[in-house]
Design a protein around this motif. Sequence first.
Motif, PDB file in Angstrom:
ATOM      1  N   ASP A 107    -112.919  -4.262 -74.371  1.00  0.00           N
ATOM      2  CA  ASP A 107    -112.301  -5.528 -74.815  1.00  0.00           C
ATOM      3  C   ASP A 107    -111.750  -5.426 -76.236  1.00  0.00           C
ATOM      4  OD1 ASP A 107    -115.101  -7.530 -76.036  1.00  0.00           O
ATOM      5  OD2 ASP A 107    -114.665  -5.368 -76.187  1.00  0.00           O
ATOM      6  N   SER A 108    -111.756  -4.227 -76.808  1.00  0.00           N
ATOM      7  CA  SER A 108    -111.199  -4.062 -78.167  1.00  0.00           C
ATOM      8  C   SER A 108    -109.729  -4.454 -78.206  1.00  0.00           C
ATOM      9  CB  SER A 108    -111.335  -2.605 -78.617  1.00  0.00           C
ATOM     10  OG  SER A 108    -112.689  -2.257 -78.815  1.00  0.00           O
ATOM     11  N   GLN A 109    -109.291  -4.935 -79.350  1.00  0.00           N
ATOM     12  CA  GLN A 109    -107.867  -5.236 -79.555  1.00  0.00           C
ATOM     13  C   GLN A 109    -107.166  -3.949 -80.004  1.00  0.00           C
ATOM     14  OE1 GLN A 109    -107.176  -7.832 -82.875  1.00  0.00           O
ATOM     15  NE2 GLN A 109    -105.151  -8.422 -82.184  1.00  0.00           N
ATOM     16  N   MET A 110    -107.700  -3.274 -81.026  1.00  0.00           N
ATOM     17  CA  MET A 110    -107.114  -2.017 -81.508  1.00  0.00           C
ATOM     18  C   MET A 110    -107.778  -0.844 -80.775  1.00  0.00           C
ATOM     19  SD  MET A 110    -105.030  -0.331 -83.381  1.00  0.00           S
ATOM     20  CE  MET A 110    -104.300  -1.478 -84.530  1.00  0.00           C
ATOM     21  N   GLY A 111    -109.097  -0.744 -80.866  1.00  0.00           N
ATOM     22  CA  GLY A 111    -109.852   0.276 -80.142  1.00  0.00           C
ATOM     23  C   GLY A 111    -109.884   1.638 -80.811  1.00  0.00           C
ATOM     24  N   ALA A 112    -109.675   1.657 -82.141  1.00  0.00           N
ATOM     25  CA  ALA A 112    -109.702   2.934 -82.865  1.00  0.00           C
ATOM     26  C   ALA A 112    -110.086   2.704 -84.316  1.00  0.00           C
ATOM     27  CB  ALA A 112    -108.332   3.604 -82.801  1.00  0.00           C
ATOM     28  N   TYR A 113    -110.816   3.649 -84.869  1.00  0.00           N
ATOM     29  CA  TYR A 113    -111.097   3.665 -86.319  1.00  0.00           C
ATOM     30  C   TYR A 113    -110.875   5.089 -86.807  1.00  0.00           C
ATOM     31  CZ  TYR A 113    -113.600  -0.825 -85.973  1.00  0.00           C
ATOM     32  OH  TYR A 113    -113.937  -2.141 -85.768  1.00  0.00           O
ATOM     33  N   ALA A 114    -110.146   5.268 -87.901  1.00  0.00           N
ATOM     34  CA  ALA A 114    -109.952   6.599 -88.478  1.00  0.00           C
ATOM     35  C   ALA A 114    -111.284   7.107 -89.015  1.00  0.00           C
ATOM     36  CB  ALA A 114    -108.914   6.532 -89.594  1.00  0.00           C
ATOM     37  N   PRO A 143    -120.824  -4.043 -82.056  1.00  0.00           N
ATOM     38  CA  PRO A 143    -120.697  -2.901 -81.132  1.00  0.00           C
ATOM     39  C   PRO A 143    -119.481  -2.031 -81.437  1.00  0.00           C
ATOM     40  CG  PRO A 143    -120.102  -4.934 -80.016  1.00  0.00           C
ATOM     41  CD  PRO A 143    -120.683  -5.324 -81.349  1.00  0.00           C
ATOM     42  N   TYR A 144    -118.426  -2.629 -81.994  1.00  0.00           N
ATOM     43  CA  TYR A 144    -117.206  -1.867 -82.291  1.00  0.00           C
ATOM     44  C   TYR A 144    -117.477  -0.888 -83.447  1.00  0.00           C
ATOM     45  CZ  TYR A 144    -115.586  -5.990 -79.774  1.00  0.00           C
ATOM     46  OH  TYR A 144    -115.465  -7.003 -78.859  1.00  0.00           O
ATOM     47  N   LEU A 145    -118.156  -1.413 -84.474  1.00  0.00           N
ATOM     48  CA  LEU A 145    -118.441  -0.587 -85.656  1.00  0.00           C
ATOM     49  C   LEU A 145    -119.556   0.422 -85.383  1.00  0.00           C
ATOM     50  CD1 LEU A 145    -118.374  -3.362 -88.433  1.00  0.00           C
ATOM     51  CD2 LEU A 145    -116.546  -1.755 -87.846  1.00  0.00           C
ATOM     52  N   GLU A 185    -119.305  -0.743 -96.465  1.00  0.00           N
ATOM     53  CA  GLU A 185    -119.144  -1.595 -95.278  1.00  0.00           C
ATOM     54  C   GLU A 185    -118.161  -0.911 -94.348  1.00  0.00           C
ATOM     55  OE1 GLU A 185    -116.675  -4.497 -94.474  1.00  0.00           O
ATOM     56  OE2 GLU A 185    -118.050  -5.858 -93.500  1.00  0.00           O
ATOM     57  N   GLU A 186    -117.198  -1.619 -93.793  1.00  0.00           N
ATOM     58  CA  GLU A 186    -116.264  -0.995 -92.848  1.00  0.00           C
ATOM     59  C   GLU A 186    -115.367   0.041 -93.538  1.00  0.00           C
ATOM     60  OE1 GLU A 186    -114.210  -3.651 -90.094  1.00  0.00           O
ATOM     61  OE2 GLU A 186    -112.410  -2.475 -90.436  1.00  0.00           O
ATOM     62  N   ASP A 187    -115.065  -0.210 -94.810  1.00  0.00           N
ATOM     63  CA  ASP A 187    -114.382   0.788 -95.653  1.00  0.00           C
ATOM     64  C   ASP A 187    -115.349   1.222 -96.756  1.00  0.00           C
ATOM     65  OD1 ASP A 187    -111.642  -1.187 -94.940  1.00  0.00           O
ATOM     66  OD2 ASP A 187    -111.609   0.977 -94.540  1.00  0.00           O
ATOM     67  N   SER A 213    -110.278   2.276 -92.598  1.00  0.00           N
ATOM     68  CA  SER A 213    -110.930   2.700 -91.346  1.00  0.00           C
ATOM     69  C   SER A 213    -110.176   2.141 -90.146  1.00  0.00           C
ATOM     70  CB  SER A 213    -112.368   2.186 -91.299  1.00  0.00           C
ATOM     71  OG  SER A 213    -113.195   2.856 -92.202  1.00  0.00           O
ATOM     72  N   CYS A 214    -109.938   0.826 -90.201  1.00  0.00           N
ATOM     73  CA  CYS A 214    -109.291   0.183 -89.061  1.00  0.00           C
ATOM     74  C   CYS A 214    -107.772   0.153 -89.258  1.00  0.00           C
ATOM     75  CB  CYS A 214    -109.814  -1.243 -88.884  1.00  0.00           C
ATOM     76  SG  CYS A 214    -109.182  -2.020 -87.403  1.00  0.00           S
ATOM     77  N   PRO A 215    -106.995   0.572 -88.272  1.00  0.00           N
ATOM     78  CA  PRO A 215    -105.536   0.525 -88.413  1.00  0.00           C
ATOM     79  C   PRO A 215    -105.005  -0.885 -88.648  1.00  0.00           C
ATOM     80  CG  PRO A 215    -106.185   1.913 -86.559  1.00  0.00           C
ATOM     81  CD  PRO A 215    -107.418   1.215 -87.013  1.00  0.00           C
ATOM     82  N   THR A 216    -105.804  -1.902 -88.312  1.00  0.00           N
ATOM     83  CA  THR A 216    -105.322  -3.283 -88.521  1.00  0.00           C
ATOM     84  C   THR A 216    -105.232  -3.626 -90.000  1.00  0.00           C
ATOM     85  OG1 THR A 216    -107.569  -4.209 -88.476  1.00  0.00           O
ATOM     86  CG2 THR A 216    -106.378  -4.081 -86.358  1.00  0.00           C
ATOM     87  N   ASN A 217    -105.914  -2.854 -90.847  1.00  0.00           N
ATOM     88  CA  ASN A 217    -105.919  -3.170 -92.274  1.00  0.00           C
ATOM     89  C   ASN A 217    -104.991  -2.294 -93.097  1.00  0.00           C
ATOM     90  OD1 ASN A 217    -107.798  -5.368 -92.653  1.00  0.00           O
ATOM     91  ND2 ASN A 217    -109.400  -3.960 -91.956  1.00  0.00           N
ATOM     92  N   LEU A 218    -104.271  -1.385 -92.443  1.00  0.00           N
ATOM     93  CA  LEU A 218    -103.390  -0.465 -93.180  1.00  0.00           C
ATOM     94  C   LEU A 218    -102.337  -1.228 -93.981  1.00  0.00           C
ATOM     95  CD1 LEU A 218    -102.741   2.239 -90.432  1.00  0.00           C
ATOM     96  CD2 LEU A 218    -103.898   2.610 -92.629  1.00  0.00           C
ATOM     97  N   GLY A 263    -116.678 -16.338 -91.345  1.00  0.00           N
ATOM     98  CA  GLY A 263    -116.068 -15.011 -91.196  1.00  0.00           C
ATOM     99  C   GLY A 263    -115.754 -14.674 -89.745  1.00  0.00           C
ATOM    100  N   GLU A 264    -115.468 -13.378 -89.483  1.00  0.00           N
ATOM    101  CA  GLU A 264    -115.023 -12.933 -88.161  1.00  0.00           C
ATOM    102  C   GLU A 264    -116.077 -13.298 -87.109  1.00  0.00           C
ATOM    103  OE1 GLU A 264    -114.100  -8.735 -88.192  1.00  0.00           O
ATOM    104  OE2 GLU A 264    -112.505  -9.004 -86.742  1.00  0.00           O
ATOM    105  N   HIS A 265    -115.640 -13.846 -85.983  1.00  0.00           N
ATOM    106  CA  HIS A 265    -116.532 -14.200 -84.854  1.00  0.00           C
ATOM    107  C   HIS A 265    -117.537 -15.310 -85.213  1.00  0.00           C
ATOM    108  CE1 HIS A 265    -114.830 -10.475 -83.463  1.00  0.00           C
ATOM    109  NE2 HIS A 265    -115.601  -9.701 -84.193  1.00  0.00           N
TER     110      HIS A 265
END
Length: 357
Positions: free
Chosen positions: A50-57, A189-191, A220-222, A267-272, A313-315
């Motif tokens: 159910d991920s939107q992006m589904g990838a982390y560098a 679960p994504y992280l 954190e995520e970054d 980490s997440c392409p959504t934040n590039l 925040g998120e969710h």
Amino acid sequence: MLSEQIFRIQHQHPENLMARHFDAAYFNGLSPELQARLTRVIITGMQNPDSQMGAYAMNPDDYDLFQPYLDKLIRDYHGIEGELKQISNWDSDGTLDLASIDESLSNSSMRVRVGRNLSNFPLPGAMTRDHRIAFENSMIAVFKKLIANPDFGGSYISLTPGSSHEISHEQYLQLVAEHKMFKDMSADPYLSVAGISSDWPYGRGMYISADEQFIIWVGEEDHLRIMAMKCGCLLNEVFDHLHVSLDFIEAQGLVFARSEAYGYVTSCPTNLGTGMRASLHIALPRLTQNGSNVDLLKPVAKKLGLSVRGAGGEHTAAGAGGIVDLSPSARLMVSEGEIARKLYQGAKQMWALEQQG
Ligand code: DAR
């Protein structure tokens, strides 16, 4: 087989960009070592269909190394065609006064954060415990400079067991409750699948300035989430505070990972791009059925290039009185100053919709 699993996700979860753009021929053409590296990047989207992006560098150079594939996900998510060249510009081209929208917005909670990663460490998903501790120690040296500077002051707190800055679990929970410190990411679960929450709580901590209007999350995520916040009406003030603070910490010798095309590496392409999320809290009781349903607002906001989250925040759900967290969605191929203007315009548009009754 990896390709068969992704093929199933493509059909069952068309919104999963990792699966949507997966190219078995490209993947199979990679060396075994690169196939293993790319699998670590996309495992989050495989195990969370159910991920939107589904990838982390996993490493700062992943975006360049796997550009033929990751570029498709990035362009799809950010809605970009043609040349990709991120330019930084903090000029917001005028005063952005929320009180000019409505006097009741004159004491709004405003927050701007950027994600940043150092070029000389793996990204959080691929860090070992030793990496995490070494990274935190390298940042503590920078925080000492901030603490010694009268414009900042403040303190550093660590979650690392045995650290001289270590705080108790109760103190940690209190900081989370005050929305100053980040939550244990293992519950995401994504992280967690991506390895970003591994070795918790080693190498995690937070710098907070004396006036509590400048915070830096560590691990954190970054590598770093650097944020300025205040209650008021001039968006310029919180953007300028973040900009000045970023310049100060970069002047301490930090080298942030950057890509010519994609800007700041996250980490997440959504934040590039800018790595920036600029937000404010705004009460929209009518549009959220008095806070009972934030999701009602999301498609309306999306049409305006905005994203909406609950006040926590998120969710999370909306706060009392329908208070939501509103932010421009664009991060890449948009400047910091443009994001400031988009946030102001977005608040104006949402406020007008709320008043329509
Ligand atoms: N759930 C992940 C992350 C999306 C963006 N949010 C971040 N980076 N915190 C997904 O791929 O949908």
